[in-house]
Design a protein around this motif. Structure first.
Motif, PDB file in Angstrom:
ATOM      1  N   CYS A  70       0.833  -1.184   0.000  1.00  0.00           N
ATOM      2  CA  CYS A  70       0.000   0.000   0.000  1.00  0.00           C
ATOM      3  C   CYS A  70       0.873   1.240   0.000  1.00  0.00           C
ATOM      4  O   CYS A  70       1.816   1.341   0.771  1.00  0.00           O
ATOM      5  CB  CYS A  70      -0.889   0.018   1.243  1.00  0.00           C
ATOM      6  SG  CYS A  70      -1.988  -1.390   1.308  1.00  0.00           S
ATOM      7  N   TYR A  71       0.538   2.202  -0.839  1.00  0.00           N
ATOM      8  CA  TYR A  71       1.319   3.422  -0.948  1.00  0.00           C
ATOM      9  C   TYR A  71       0.359   4.549  -1.257  1.00  0.00           C
ATOM     10  O   TYR A  71      -0.527   4.405  -2.075  1.00  0.00           O
ATOM     11  CB  TYR A  71       2.338   3.279  -2.084  1.00  0.00           C
ATOM     12  CG  TYR A  71       3.091   4.547  -2.382  1.00  0.00           C
ATOM     13  CD1 TYR A  71       2.874   5.228  -3.579  1.00  0.00           C
ATOM     14  CD2 TYR A  71       4.003   5.060  -1.470  1.00  0.00           C
ATOM     15  CE1 TYR A  71       3.565   6.384  -3.873  1.00  0.00           C
ATOM     16  CE2 TYR A  71       4.685   6.228  -1.757  1.00  0.00           C
ATOM     17  CZ  TYR A  71       4.470   6.878  -2.960  1.00  0.00           C
ATOM     18  OH  TYR A  71       5.155   8.017  -3.242  1.00  0.00           O
ATOM     19  N   PRO A  72       0.443   5.685  -0.533  1.00  0.00           N
ATOM     20  CA  PRO A  72       1.503   6.040   0.386  1.00  0.00           C
ATOM     21  C   PRO A  72       1.273   5.633   1.838  1.00  0.00           C
ATOM     22  O   PRO A  72       2.152   5.807   2.666  1.00  0.00           O
ATOM     23  CB  PRO A  72       1.551   7.563   0.279  1.00  0.00           C
ATOM     24  CG  PRO A  72       0.146   7.932  -0.021  1.00  0.00           C
ATOM     25  CD  PRO A  72      -0.399   6.835  -0.884  1.00  0.00           C
ATOM     26  N   LEU A  73       0.112   5.102   2.185  1.00  0.00           N
ATOM     27  CA  LEU A  73      -0.142   4.743   3.572  1.00  0.00           C
ATOM     28  C   LEU A  73      -0.047   3.231   3.697  1.00  0.00           C
ATOM     29  O   LEU A  73      -1.046   2.518   3.652  1.00  0.00           O
ATOM     30  CB  LEU A  73      -1.528   5.242   4.002  1.00  0.00           C
ATOM     31  CG  LEU A  73      -1.702   6.764   3.945  1.00  0.00           C
ATOM     32  CD1 LEU A  73      -3.133   7.134   4.302  1.00  0.00           C
ATOM     33  CD2 LEU A  73      -0.746   7.449   4.911  1.00  0.00           C
ATOM     34  N   ALA A  74       1.182   2.736   3.828  1.00  0.00           N
ATOM     35  CA  ALA A  74       1.406   1.305   3.721  1.00  0.00           C
ATOM     36  C   ALA A  74       0.664   0.510   4.781  1.00  0.00           C
ATOM     37  O   ALA A  74       0.231  -0.595   4.535  1.00  0.00           O
ATOM     38  CB  ALA A  74       2.907   1.013   3.814  1.00  0.00           C
ATOM     39  N   GLY A 120       0.745   0.487 -11.870  1.00  0.00           N
ATOM     40  CA  GLY A 120       1.539   1.176 -10.858  1.00  0.00           C
ATOM     41  C   GLY A 120       1.317   0.664  -9.449  1.00  0.00           C
ATOM     42  O   GLY A 120       0.604  -0.315  -9.217  1.00  0.00           O
ATOM     43  N   PRO A 121       1.930   1.346  -8.476  1.00  0.00           N
ATOM     44  CA  PRO A 121       1.846   0.904  -7.082  1.00  0.00           C
ATOM     45  C   PRO A 121       0.414   0.957  -6.555  1.00  0.00           C
ATOM     46  O   PRO A 121      -0.439   1.688  -7.055  1.00  0.00           O
ATOM     47  CB  PRO A 121       2.742   1.912  -6.334  1.00  0.00           C
ATOM     48  CG  PRO A 121       3.632   2.487  -7.384  1.00  0.00           C
ATOM     49  CD  PRO A 121       2.837   2.502  -8.639  1.00  0.00           C
ATOM     50  N   ILE A 122       0.187   0.161  -5.528  1.00  0.00           N
ATOM     51  CA  ILE A 122      -1.128   0.079  -4.900  1.00  0.00           C
ATOM     52  C   ILE A 122      -1.326   1.231  -3.918  1.00  0.00           C
ATOM     53  O   ILE A 122      -0.436   1.570  -3.152  1.00  0.00           O
ATOM     54  CB  ILE A 122      -1.266  -1.264  -4.146  1.00  0.00           C
ATOM     55  CG1 ILE A 122      -1.326  -2.424  -5.134  1.00  0.00           C
ATOM     56  CG2 ILE A 122      -2.487  -1.266  -3.244  1.00  0.00           C
ATOM     57  CD1 ILE A 122      -2.580  -2.494  -5.959  1.00  0.00           C
ATOM     58  N   HIS A 123      -2.503   1.849  -3.963  1.00  0.00           N
ATOM     59  CA  HIS A 123      -2.934   2.831  -2.978  1.00  0.00           C
ATOM     60  C   HIS A 123      -4.159   2.241  -2.293  1.00  0.00           C
ATOM     61  O   HIS A 123      -5.207   2.091  -2.929  1.00  0.00           O
ATOM     62  CB  HIS A 123      -3.302   4.163  -3.640  1.00  0.00           C
ATOM     63  CG  HIS A 123      -2.190   4.782  -4.423  1.00  0.00           C
ATOM     64  ND1 HIS A 123      -1.491   5.884  -3.983  1.00  0.00           N
ATOM     65  CD2 HIS A 123      -1.656   4.450  -5.626  1.00  0.00           C
ATOM     66  CE1 HIS A 123      -0.574   6.213  -4.886  1.00  0.00           C
ATOM     67  NE2 HIS A 123      -0.653   5.356  -5.882  1.00  0.00           N
ATOM     68  N   CYS A 124      -4.051   1.918  -1.032  1.00  0.00           N
ATOM     69  CA  CYS A 124      -5.141   1.184  -0.387  1.00  0.00           C
ATOM     70  C   CYS A 124      -6.415   2.003  -0.229  1.00  0.00           C
ATOM     71  O   CYS A 124      -7.474   1.432   0.005  1.00  0.00           O
ATOM     72  CB  CYS A 124      -4.685   0.653   0.974  1.00  0.00           C
ATOM     73  SG  CYS A 124      -3.733  -0.861   0.809  1.00  0.00           S
ATOM     74  N   THR A 125      -6.330   3.320  -0.330  1.00  0.00           N
ATOM     75  CA  THR A 125      -7.557   4.118  -0.291  1.00  0.00           C
ATOM     76  C   THR A 125      -8.278   4.093  -1.625  1.00  0.00           C
ATOM     77  O   THR A 125      -9.452   4.441  -1.701  1.00  0.00           O
ATOM     78  CB  THR A 125      -7.236   5.574   0.100  1.00  0.00           C
ATOM     79  OG1 THR A 125      -6.288   6.097  -0.821  1.00  0.00           O
ATOM     80  CG2 THR A 125      -6.709   5.648   1.524  1.00  0.00           C
ATOM     81  N   GLN A 126      -7.576   3.676  -2.685  1.00  0.00           N
ATOM     82  CA  GLN A 126      -8.161   3.629  -4.021  1.00  0.00           C
ATOM     83  C   GLN A 126      -8.354   2.211  -4.535  1.00  0.00           C
ATOM     84  O   GLN A 126      -9.242   1.954  -5.343  1.00  0.00           O
ATOM     85  CB  GLN A 126      -7.278   4.388  -5.018  1.00  0.00           C
ATOM     86  CG  GLN A 126      -7.060   5.856  -4.680  1.00  0.00           C
ATOM     87  CD  GLN A 126      -6.073   6.487  -5.651  1.00  0.00           C
ATOM     88  OE1 GLN A 126      -5.845   5.991  -6.750  1.00  0.00           O
ATOM     89  NE2 GLN A 126      -5.469   7.590  -5.236  1.00  0.00           N
ATOM     90  N   HIS A 127      -7.490   1.289  -4.087  1.00  0.00           N
ATOM     91  CA  HIS A 127      -7.442  -0.048  -4.669  1.00  0.00           C
ATOM     92  C   HIS A 127      -7.704  -1.115  -3.617  1.00  0.00           C
ATOM     93  O   HIS A 127      -7.329  -0.953  -2.450  1.00  0.00           O
ATOM     94  CB  HIS A 127      -6.068  -0.307  -5.302  1.00  0.00           C
ATOM     95  CG  HIS A 127      -5.595   0.771  -6.211  1.00  0.00           C
ATOM     96  ND1 HIS A 127      -4.318   1.274  -6.161  1.00  0.00           N
ATOM     97  CD2 HIS A 127      -6.225   1.449  -7.200  1.00  0.00           C
ATOM     98  CE1 HIS A 127      -4.183   2.213  -7.081  1.00  0.00           C
ATOM     99  NE2 HIS A 127      -5.330   2.339  -7.721  1.00  0.00           N
ATOM    100  N   TYR A 128      -8.275  -2.223  -4.053  1.00  0.00           N
ATOM    101  CA  TYR A 128      -8.318  -3.404  -3.198  1.00  0.00           C
ATOM    102  C   TYR A 128      -6.885  -3.888  -3.010  1.00  0.00           C
ATOM    103  O   TYR A 128      -6.099  -3.938  -3.968  1.00  0.00           O
ATOM    104  CB  TYR A 128      -9.153  -4.507  -3.836  1.00  0.00           C
ATOM    105  CG  TYR A 128     -10.590  -4.111  -4.119  1.00  0.00           C
ATOM    106  CD1 TYR A 128     -11.372  -3.508  -3.142  1.00  0.00           C
ATOM    107  CD2 TYR A 128     -11.161  -4.346  -5.368  1.00  0.00           C
ATOM    108  CE1 TYR A 128     -12.686  -3.144  -3.393  1.00  0.00           C
ATOM    109  CE2 TYR A 128     -12.475  -3.994  -5.634  1.00  0.00           C
ATOM    110  CZ  TYR A 128     -13.234  -3.387  -4.643  1.00  0.00           C
ATOM    111  OH  TYR A 128     -14.518  -3.033  -4.914  1.00  0.00           O
ATOM    112  N   CYS A 129      -6.543  -4.250  -1.783  1.00  0.00           N
ATOM    113  CA  CYS A 129      -5.155  -4.652  -1.539  1.00  0.00           C
ATOM    114  C   CYS A 129      -5.078  -5.599  -0.361  1.00  0.00           C
ATOM    115  O   CYS A 129      -6.006  -5.720   0.436  1.00  0.00           O
ATOM    116  CB  CYS A 129      -4.276  -3.430  -1.294  1.00  0.00           C
ATOM    117  SG  CYS A 129      -4.692  -2.524   0.196  1.00  0.00           S
TER     118      CYS A 129
END
Length: 547
Positions: free
Chosen positions: A8-12, A30-39
């Protein structure tokens, strides 16, 4: 060690989901953002005890994995965790911008050092690296600019530095040698001179597999010799079945849209947990298909299969990149005998390891190499057969009866007519000469199934065969392909025995055995192609096609 593929990026480590945030989705770019993406929680999938131990002991190490498996997301998550704890000053840097410099070392070193300086300024608020870079260039030149800048930074830093360098394998020749040797020099001069406590290099391949062709070296050198201070190589793993299901169920928890148990299983079967494929199939199913966009509608196996098929037909970027690798000679040396069912005894270990690092192949638990997942297994021969397929003459579907059903006898007659007329020129258009007949037959059968069927393939390494299963409506046809080469006996006896086993698995009472005669001095294709009747050891009636 298996290392997680998504972070999770930027809030890992933050999984708070504010009500104002829009619906999340499956990410493929690109990198995962947990506020936007399922992770999935990233750091729980790392062996953090081992990684922190390597950092504590001031080791330099490597992270490698195929492309689009989540390496960048994991490195960013590690950086943020280390900085949050406050014991180290960690920095993630992508250095692929230096790729355009090729072997122009001064230009490449400025690009690498500039990327480090920009990341330090943006992520850590550290403004002094560009000043230190200019000092290092003035005193040590391009060949010492990186080590000089890192020495000055380490001397001024309040905490030990952990440097995470991504896309190292984008560099080539003298540029890569200069990077590795400057890091090695700084490492060996500790503790007399300050230098980063830990450096992690991230790439697709393990460093010891590198064969670096540098202008400054009389012969190729290995990454292991240029960077012999490496303590360990960590490989990023794919999702497990449980992790795959957990990621998919994040969508269910957020939207209420359920995956049927069979659909959950099907995603795992098709992808074997490859992170990009899992996310891509789920995204297409849940956010692009009309049924999927109606979140009241459960996700079925048919919807998953449709998403998979559309990805292959559209040649999405991830699959297209893999297919592009098929042009490489070292890839051909492995894939060609695999598709032909031959052994890999004469294939160099470096070539086999290369395909494993690329993610095209994997080493099975019971031993042996296999294609990494069923999607890749379908993509590889499809891409190789695309040239012959595009060269096929236009023809009416004469293999269908008046009701639009596939008639195996009509299909056989159509293939023989096609093969006799067009076989020789199409064989010359196939990219892999040793399996050219296989590719031409698959190209023809793809023309058949494009009307509403499917073509499945099984490779049998060392068995000298390829198996095909054609499904069209209520008709299922099992086909085995064999090649008769110089110095070998007629493969019909072996082929009939092998075909028995394949048909038994399909639950079929009859099938085709296609034998391509590739011996020297044979009559032309149109003269030697014929059909024979045979009986398998189990008593099944078999059509033997001599081609």
């Amino acid at each position: 060690m298996r290392v997680g593929a998504k972070a999770c990026y930027p809030l890992a480590l933050s999984f708070v989901r504010p009500s104002t945030v829009k619906m999340r989705y499956f990410n493929t770019e690109g990198p995962i953002h947990c506020t936007q993406h399922y992770c999935l929680p990233p750091l729980t999938r790392w062996d953090m005890e081992e990684i922190l131990g390597l950092i504590e002991r001031q080791k330099y190490f490597l992270l490698h994995a195929p492309r689009q498996t989540g390496k960048t997301s994991c490195m960013i998550a590690l950086m943020e965790q280390l900085n949050r704890v406050g014991r180290y000053q960690a920095l993630y840097v992508n250095i692929e911008t230096a790729q355009t410099a090729r072997e122009e070392v001064p230009r490449a070193m400025r690009a690498i050092c500039g990327a480090i300086g920009a990341s330090a300024r943006g992520l850590l608020g550290e403004e002094r690296l560009f000043e230190w870079l200019n000092q290092a260039l003035a005193e040590q030149g391009a060949d010492g600019a990186l080590s000089g800048m890192l020495t000055r930074w380490s001397a001024a830093a309040e905490r030990p530095i952990v440097l995470l360098l991504d896309e190292v394998d984008a560099l080539i020749g003298d540029t890569l040698v200069s990077l590795l040797r400057q890091l090695r020099t700084g490492y060996t001069q500790r503790p007399g001179l300050p230098f980063p406590q830990t450096v992690m290099l991230c790439s697709v391949r393990d460093l010891h597999d590198y064969r670096i062709h540098a202008r400054s070296e009389p012969a190729p050198i290995t990454g292991g010799s240029a960077f012999n201070i490496k303590a360990k190589s960590l490989r990023l793993g794919d999702f497990s079945p449980e992790e795959t299901q957990r990621l998919l169920q994040e969508h269910t928890q957020e939207t209420g849209q359920a995956f049927t148990p069979e659909a959950l299983t099907r995603v795992w079967e098709l992808t074997q947990g490859q992170p990009w494929l899992v996310n891509a199939i789920a995204y297409r199913t849940c956010f692009e298909q009309p049924e999927g966009r109606d979140h009241r509608h459960p996700i079925s196996v048919a919807m998953i299969d449709a998403a998979k098929e559309s990805m292959i037909v559209e040649r999405v970027t991830h699959l297209d990149q893999l297919a592009d690798k098929l042009r490489e000679e070292r890839v051909r040396r492995v894939i060609e005998p695999m598709l032909a069912g031959e052994t890999l005894d004469s294939v160099p270990l470096d070539d086999r390891d290369y395909l494993v690092d690329l993610g095209l192949l994997r080493r099975a638990q019971g031993g042996g190499l296999e294609v990494a997942n069923p999607i890749y297994r379908e993509v590889l021969p499809r891409m190789l057969a695309s040239g012959p397929q595009d060269s096929l003459p236009q023809s009416a579907p004469i293999w269908l009866d008046a009701q639009g059903r596939l008639d195996p006898e009509r299909l056989l007659k159509a293939f023989l007519g096609f093969w006799r007329q067009h076989g020789e020129p199409l064989l010359r258009s196939a990219p892999y000469a040793e399996i050219a007949p296989h590719l031409v037959l698959m190209a023809f059968l793809h023309r058949v199934v494009n009307g509403g069927g499917s073509l499945e393939r099984e490779y049998a390494i060392g068995a000298g065969r390829m198996d095909l299963c054609l499904r069209y409506g209520s008709v299922t046809l099992g086909i085995e392909l064999k090649v008769w080469r110089d110095g070998r006996p007629d493969p019909i006896t072996e082929g009939l025995t092998q075909l028995d086993g394949y048909l038994n698995g399909l639950g079929l009472d009859t099938g085709w055995l296609v034998i391509f005669d590739r011996r020297a001095g044979q009559p032309p294709i149109e003269a030697r192609s014929r059909v024979e009747e045979a009986s398998s050891p189990a008593g099944r009636p078999i059509r033997v096609i001599r081609a």
